[in-house]
Write a protein that holds these residues in place. Structure first.
Motif, PDB file in Angstrom:
ATOM      1  N   LEU A   1       0.836  -1.197   0.000  1.00 49.33           N
ATOM      2  CA  LEU A   1       0.000   0.000   0.000  1.00 49.33           C
ATOM      3  C   LEU A   1       0.871   1.248   0.000  1.00 49.33           C
ATOM      4  CD1 LEU A   1      -2.838   1.368   0.341  1.00 49.33           C
ATOM      5  CD2 LEU A   1      -2.468   1.194   2.818  1.00 49.33           C
ATOM      6  N   ALA A   2       0.529   2.181  -0.856  1.00 49.97           N
ATOM      7  CA  ALA A   2       1.144   3.513  -0.871  1.00 49.97           C
ATOM      8  C   ALA A   2       0.007   4.529  -0.979  1.00 49.97           C
ATOM      9  CB  ALA A   2       2.110   3.644  -2.039  1.00 49.97           C
ATOM     10  N   ALA A   3       0.352   5.826  -0.982  1.00 48.79           N
ATOM     11  CA  ALA A   3      -0.651   6.881  -1.103  1.00 48.79           C
ATOM     12  C   ALA A   3      -0.142   7.940  -2.059  1.00 48.79           C
ATOM     13  CB  ALA A   3      -0.958   7.495   0.260  1.00 48.79           C
ATOM     14  N   GLN A   4      -1.066   8.543  -2.797  1.00 48.25           N
ATOM     15  CA  GLN A   4      -0.695   9.480  -3.857  1.00 48.25           C
ATOM     16  C   GLN A   4      -1.596  10.706  -3.849  1.00 48.25           C
ATOM     17  OE1 GLN A   4       0.073   7.593  -7.659  1.00 48.25           O
ATOM     18  NE2 GLN A   4      -0.824   9.311  -8.746  1.00 48.25           N
ATOM     19  N   ASN A   5      -0.982  11.857  -4.055  1.00 46.40           N
ATOM     20  CA  ASN A   5      -1.697  13.116  -4.205  1.00 46.40           C
ATOM     21  C   ASN A   5      -2.629  13.030  -5.425  1.00 46.40           C
ATOM     22  OD1 ASN A   5      -2.463  15.776  -4.751  1.00 46.40           O
ATOM     23  ND2 ASN A   5      -0.383  16.576  -4.827  1.00 46.40           N
ATOM     24  N   PRO A   6      -3.935  13.363  -5.275  1.00 47.87           N
ATOM     25  CA  PRO A   6      -4.840  13.304  -6.431  1.00 47.87           C
ATOM     26  C   PRO A   6      -4.387  14.177  -7.601  1.00 47.87           C
ATOM     27  CG  PRO A   6      -6.077  13.577  -4.396  1.00 47.87           C
ATOM     28  CD  PRO A   6      -4.638  13.754  -4.041  1.00 47.87           C
ATOM     29  N   ALA A   7      -3.572  15.194  -7.330  1.00 50.06           N
ATOM     30  CA  ALA A   7      -3.096  16.071  -8.395  1.00 50.06           C
ATOM     31  C   ALA A   7      -1.861  15.528  -9.105  1.00 50.06           C
ATOM     32  CB  ALA A   7      -2.785  17.463  -7.836  1.00 50.06           C
ATOM     33  N   LEU A   8      -1.309  14.435  -8.592  1.00 50.63           N
ATOM     34  CA  LEU A   8      -0.131  13.833  -9.215  1.00 50.63           C
ATOM     35  C   LEU A   8      -0.599  12.790 -10.220  1.00 50.63           C
ATOM     36  CD1 LEU A   8       2.962  13.545  -9.342  1.00 50.63           C
ATOM     37  CD2 LEU A   8       2.788  11.847  -7.509  1.00 50.63           C
ATOM     38  N   ASP A   9      -0.284  12.991 -11.462  1.00 48.91           N
ATOM     39  CA  ASP A   9      -0.722  12.082 -12.525  1.00 48.91           C
ATOM     40  C   ASP A   9       0.488  11.489 -13.236  1.00 48.91           C
ATOM     41  OD1 ASP A   9      -3.682  12.099 -12.634  1.00 48.91           O
ATOM     42  OD2 ASP A   9      -3.420  14.250 -12.940  1.00 48.91           O
ATOM     43  N   GLY A  10       0.214  10.464 -14.030  1.00 50.75           N
ATOM     44  CA  GLY A  10       1.258   9.850 -14.836  1.00 50.75           C
ATOM     45  C   GLY A  10       2.153   8.887 -14.080  1.00 50.75           C
ATOM     46  N   VAL A  11       1.766   8.503 -12.857  1.00 53.01           N
ATOM     47  CA  VAL A  11       2.559   7.548 -12.081  1.00 53.01           C
ATOM     48  C   VAL A  11       2.022   6.146 -12.352  1.00 53.01           C
ATOM     49  CG1 VAL A  11       3.302   6.812  -9.786  1.00 53.01           C
ATOM     50  CG2 VAL A  11       3.010   9.252 -10.281  1.00 53.01           C
ATOM     51  N   THR A  12       2.875   5.257 -12.803  1.00 54.17           N
ATOM     52  CA  THR A  12       2.504   3.870 -13.033  1.00 54.17           C
ATOM     53  C   THR A  12       2.722   3.076 -11.749  1.00 54.17           C
ATOM     54  OG1 THR A  12       3.206   4.028 -15.341  1.00 54.17           O
ATOM     55  CG2 THR A  12       2.972   1.823 -14.427  1.00 54.17           C
ATOM     56  N   PRO A  13       1.693   2.467 -11.172  1.00 56.63           N
ATOM     57  CA  PRO A  13       1.918   1.649  -9.979  1.00 56.63           C
ATOM     58  C   PRO A  13       2.951   0.568 -10.263  1.00 56.63           C
ATOM     59  CG  PRO A  13      -0.422   2.011 -10.311  1.00 56.63           C
ATOM     60  CD  PRO A  13       0.268   2.518 -11.554  1.00 56.63           C
ATOM     61  N   ALA A  14       3.956   0.473  -9.423  1.00 55.90           N
ATOM     62  CA  ALA A  14       5.068  -0.431  -9.689  1.00 55.90           C
ATOM     63  C   ALA A  14       5.748  -0.799  -8.379  1.00 55.90           C
ATOM     64  CB  ALA A  14       6.077   0.249 -10.625  1.00 55.90           C
ATOM     65  N   PRO A  15       6.427  -1.953  -8.328  1.00 53.61           N
ATOM     66  CA  PRO A  15       7.105  -2.351  -7.092  1.00 53.61           C
ATOM     67  C   PRO A  15       8.136  -1.345  -6.609  1.00 53.61           C
ATOM     68  CG  PRO A  15       7.006  -4.179  -8.639  1.00 53.61           C
ATOM     69  CD  PRO A  15       6.540  -2.969  -9.383  1.00 53.61           C
ATOM     70  N   TRP A  16       8.852  -0.740  -7.570  1.00 53.37           N
ATOM     71  CA  TRP A  16       9.803   0.325  -7.246  1.00 53.37           C
ATOM     72  C   TRP A  16       9.273   1.597  -7.894  1.00 53.37           C
ATOM     73  CZ3 TRP A  16      11.614  -4.244  -9.673  1.00 53.37           C
ATOM     74  CH2 TRP A  16      12.144  -5.196  -8.776  1.00 53.37           C
ATOM     75  N   PRO A  17       8.507   2.411  -7.152  1.00 51.53           N
ATOM     76  CA  PRO A  17       7.836   3.557  -7.774  1.00 51.53           C
ATOM     77  C   PRO A  17       8.825   4.526  -8.422  1.00 51.53           C
ATOM     78  CG  PRO A  17       7.765   3.713  -5.374  1.00 51.53           C
ATOM     79  CD  PRO A  17       8.280   2.352  -5.699  1.00 51.53           C
ATOM     80  N   TYR A  18       8.438   5.049  -9.588  1.00 54.65           N
ATOM     81  CA  TYR A  18       9.294   5.984 -10.313  1.00 54.65           C
ATOM     82  C   TYR A  18       8.448   7.160 -10.782  1.00 54.65           C
ATOM     83  CZ  TYR A  18       7.347   3.334 -14.262  1.00 54.65           C
ATOM     84  OH  TYR A  18       6.498   2.712 -15.151  1.00 54.65           O
ATOM     85  N   PHE A  19       9.132   8.289 -10.994  1.00 48.00           N
ATOM     86  CA  PHE A  19       8.414   9.543 -11.188  1.00 48.00           C
ATOM     87  C   PHE A  19       8.829  10.305 -12.442  1.00 48.00           C
ATOM     88  CE2 PHE A  19       8.462   8.326  -6.753  1.00 48.00           C
ATOM     89  CZ  PHE A  19       7.096   8.258  -6.508  1.00 48.00           C
ATOM     90  N   TRP A  20       9.664   9.680 -13.335  1.00 46.05           N
ATOM     91  CA  TRP A  20       9.686  10.227 -14.678  1.00 46.05           C
ATOM     92  C   TRP A  20       8.297   9.886 -15.252  1.00 46.05           C
ATOM     93  CZ3 TRP A  20      13.008   6.149 -13.278  1.00 46.05           C
ATOM     94  CH2 TRP A  20      12.659   4.880 -13.764  1.00 46.05           C
ATOM     95  N   ASN A  21       7.839  10.668 -16.146  1.00 45.78           N
ATOM     96  CA  ASN A  21       6.481  10.587 -16.707  1.00 45.78           C
ATOM     97  C   ASN A  21       5.400  11.134 -15.768  1.00 45.78           C
ATOM     98  OD1 ASN A  21       7.433   9.351 -19.076  1.00 45.78           O
ATOM     99  ND2 ASN A  21       7.274   7.320 -18.163  1.00 45.78           N
ATOM    100  N   ALA A  22       5.739  11.436 -14.532  1.00 47.98           N
ATOM    101  CA  ALA A  22       4.754  11.992 -13.603  1.00 47.98           C
ATOM    102  C   ALA A  22       4.676  13.510 -13.760  1.00 47.98           C
ATOM    103  CB  ALA A  22       5.142  11.640 -12.172  1.00 47.98           C
ATOM    104  N   TYR A  23       3.505  14.045 -13.472  1.00 42.99           N
ATOM    105  CA  TYR A  23       3.329  15.495 -13.552  1.00 42.99           C
ATOM    106  C   TYR A  23       2.194  15.907 -12.631  1.00 42.99           C
ATOM    107  CZ  TYR A  23      -0.520  14.215 -16.647  1.00 42.99           C
ATOM    108  OH  TYR A  23      -1.658  13.670 -17.160  1.00 42.99           O
ATOM    109  N   LEU A  24       2.189  17.186 -12.289  1.00 47.01           N
ATOM    110  CA  LEU A  24       1.137  17.747 -11.456  1.00 47.01           C
ATOM    111  C   LEU A  24       0.079  18.373 -12.360  1.00 47.01           C
ATOM    112  CD1 LEU A  24       3.468  19.360  -8.793  1.00 47.01           C
ATOM    113  CD2 LEU A  24       1.903  17.460  -8.396  1.00 47.01           C
ATOM    114  N   SER A  25      -1.155  17.903 -12.230  1.00 49.40           N
ATOM    115  CA  SER A  25      -2.225  18.404 -13.078  1.00 49.40           C
ATOM    116  C   SER A  25      -2.663  19.780 -12.606  1.00 49.40           C
ATOM    117  CB  SER A  25      -3.405  17.443 -13.072  1.00 49.40           C
ATOM    118  OG  SER A  25      -3.861  17.224 -11.754  1.00 49.40           O
ATOM    119  N   GLU A  26      -3.147  20.564 -13.499  1.00 48.44           N
ATOM    120  CA  GLU A  26      -3.552  21.931 -13.167  1.00 48.44           C
ATOM    121  C   GLU A  26      -4.929  21.949 -12.508  1.00 48.44           C
ATOM    122  OE1 GLU A  26      -3.360  23.920 -16.910  1.00 48.44           O
ATOM    123  OE2 GLU A  26      -1.190  24.240 -16.768  1.00 48.44           O
TER     124      GLU A  26
END
Length: 510
Positions: free
Chosen positions: A485-510
């Protein structure tokens, strides 16, 4: 309404593939990621800790990585390798024009120096190094690896992000420990303040692969300006921070906090099944160098009670003796008869007597940063003591644990966990040099046959023999399967759920 991001780990789909997003990505912004603690190092060759891999995969890259179906896919390599008919010559073409963070250009000489360092420093590199006879630069854009015998796991070992075969400038490859953290990744190290944050900033010279996003492979877009990894060792603090929306992403939350997260300011992210908790035995010295003592531990432990204490609800775990769940083609029940969901105290007592146990403390090395490790340890202590062991609990910070486990004089069992890995030879116990130091003739016979076989169907059959030896010699005790289990900001998009979370491709929606 809350969204629940769910990734199902199967042989068909292990990471969620994002081929296109329904709304425009925005560039810019800073995110804060709460992690379970301070990484012991930023050298991913030097550690198998997931925490190290999570942070450093943004800074460093490997020749290959894993796609959404857990297949190897090129990253710094230009294509999958060409393998000779006899399986002993592996030729890797390289992408050209790739820049390091110091703006120097990657060549085959950098790759050769990096891979040579990997075979000397990384546990998985040493594992591969047992069959590697040479690493040479054929030209500036080609590297050739020669082997003493065919070795099927090589590509997976070159793809993993911990004990990782990262590519660094040749001038830095002599460093041990690594002091210059220059890679080719989409983000570079700006500042590290121990126990406060690790600040990564966009590397403007980064050259992403083209095409679609595909697991850890494909396009790596740099929408965010900065990613800050913040150590939050206390799990209750992580829960509170997630509920309050203090961080954009909070990793490794206790699964029993699911409803609290659902009702809070962030969204739950569930990976099911995620992986397995494991008790690793020190087979090199001390009590567990005696196989009968290890068998007594195996008999004494009660995985059902351990998992219930750790995860609270059967919605978040499954009692399963097989080292891979039935959603993987590696799944087999063969050899698992010694796994007793509620333990067998009398059998454990008999084995302990046969071992000539002298009452020395059985030292369990664990940490509360992964709270489920600690909860399992407490239940294990009760069952081990009922079987006649004297148990000593050594509870330390996770960074200390990853250091101490390298010293066989300091522990008898250490507790860890792992995602289900796409290639069984990536498991730590498969390497003779991984903490635990399991190295026997029976292991070598089973593992070497498995590693030498290239046919996928035959490899599945041969892994059955590996699992049998694991249960016969008890280098480790797999407790069960669990969800994460993890938790994510609703404004954070583009995150692919993965065993080792990564944040290229992620962005903050307007």
């Amino acid at each position: 309404m809350k969204r629940i991001a769910l990734a199902v780990a199967t042989t068909a789909v292990a990471l969620m593939s994002v081929n296109g997003l329904a709304y425009a990505q925005t560039k810019g912004g800073i995110i804060d990621v709460a992690t379970i603690g301070e990484p012991p190092t930023l050298d991913p060759m030097a550690s198998t800790a997931d925490l190290v891999g999570i942070v450093t995969q943004h800074m460093f890259e490997t020749l290959y990585t894993f796609d959404a179906k857990w297949g190897a896919t090129p990253l710094l390599a230009a294509a999958l390798p060409t393998i000779s008919d006899d399986g002993m010559t592996v030729t890797i073409p390289l992408r050209t024009g790739i820049k390091f963070h110091d703006d120097s250009v990657m060549t085959a000489a950098d790759v050769v120096a990096s891979l040579e360092r990997w075979t000397k420093i990384a546990t998985r590199g040493k594992q591969a190094g047992e069959v590697i006879t040479g690493i040479t630069a054929t030209d500036d854009a080609t590297v050739t690896i020669t082997l003493s015998k065919p070795y099927a796991p090589l590509l997976a070992l070159l793809s993993l992000n911990n004990a990782a075969a990262i590519i660094i400038p040749a001038a830095n490859a002599a460093q041990d420990p690594l002091t210059s953290f220059i890679g080719t990744g989409p983000y570079k190290l700006q500042e590290r303040v121990p126990d406060q944050y690790i600040q990564l900033v966009r590397f403007d010279g980064y050259q992403s692969l083209g095409g679609e996003i595909d697991g850890y492979g494909g396009a790596r877009n740099q929408y965010l300006d900065e990613i800050r990894f913040v150590p939050v060792p206390d799990p209750n603090t992580r829960i509170g921070a997630a509920m309050a929306g203090q961080y954009d992403y909070v990793d490794q939350l206790p699964v029993e906090s699911f409803q609290q997260i659902t009702d809070g300011a962030t969204e739950p992210v569930v990976l099911a099944p995620f992986g397995w908790p494991v008790f690793v035995m020190n087979t090199k010295e001390g009590l567990n160098s005696n196989i009968l003592v290890r068998k007594a531990i195996q008999a004494a432990l009660a995985p059902e009670d351990m998992m219930l204490a750790a995860f609270g609800s059967e919605d978040f775990f499954k009692i399963d003796a097989a080292w891979y769940p039935d959603s993987f083609n590696w799944h087999s029940e063969t050899g698992t008869e010694a796994y007793k969901p509620l333990g067998d105290t009398e059998a454990a007592k008999a084995l302990l007597a046969e071992a000539g146990y002298d009452g020395s403390p059985l030292r369990i090395l664990t940490s509360r940063q992964y709270e489920f490790h600690y909860k399992m340890a407490l239940v294990a202590q009760a069952y081990l003591e009922a079987a006649g062991f004297k148990v000593q609990m050594d509870v330390v910070e996770w960074a200390t644990l990853t250091t101490n486990r390298a010293d066989p004089a300091l522990w008898d069992i250490y507790i860890t966990h792992s995602p289900f890995l796409p290639e069984p030879s990536l498991m730590g116990i498969m390497s003779d040099t991984s903490p635990g130091w399991w190295a026997t003739d029976a292991k070598h016979a089973a593992v070497e046959a498995f590693n030498a076989e290239s046919d996928p169907a035959k490899r599945v059959e041969l892994f059955v023999d590996v699992q049998k030896v694991i249960y016969e010699e008890v280098p480790a005790f797999k407790v069960g399967n669990f969800n994460a289990l993890a938790a994510q900001n609703p404004a954070l998009d583009g995150v692919t759920p993965a065993p080792w979370p990564y944040f290229w491709n992620a962005y903050l929606s307007e």
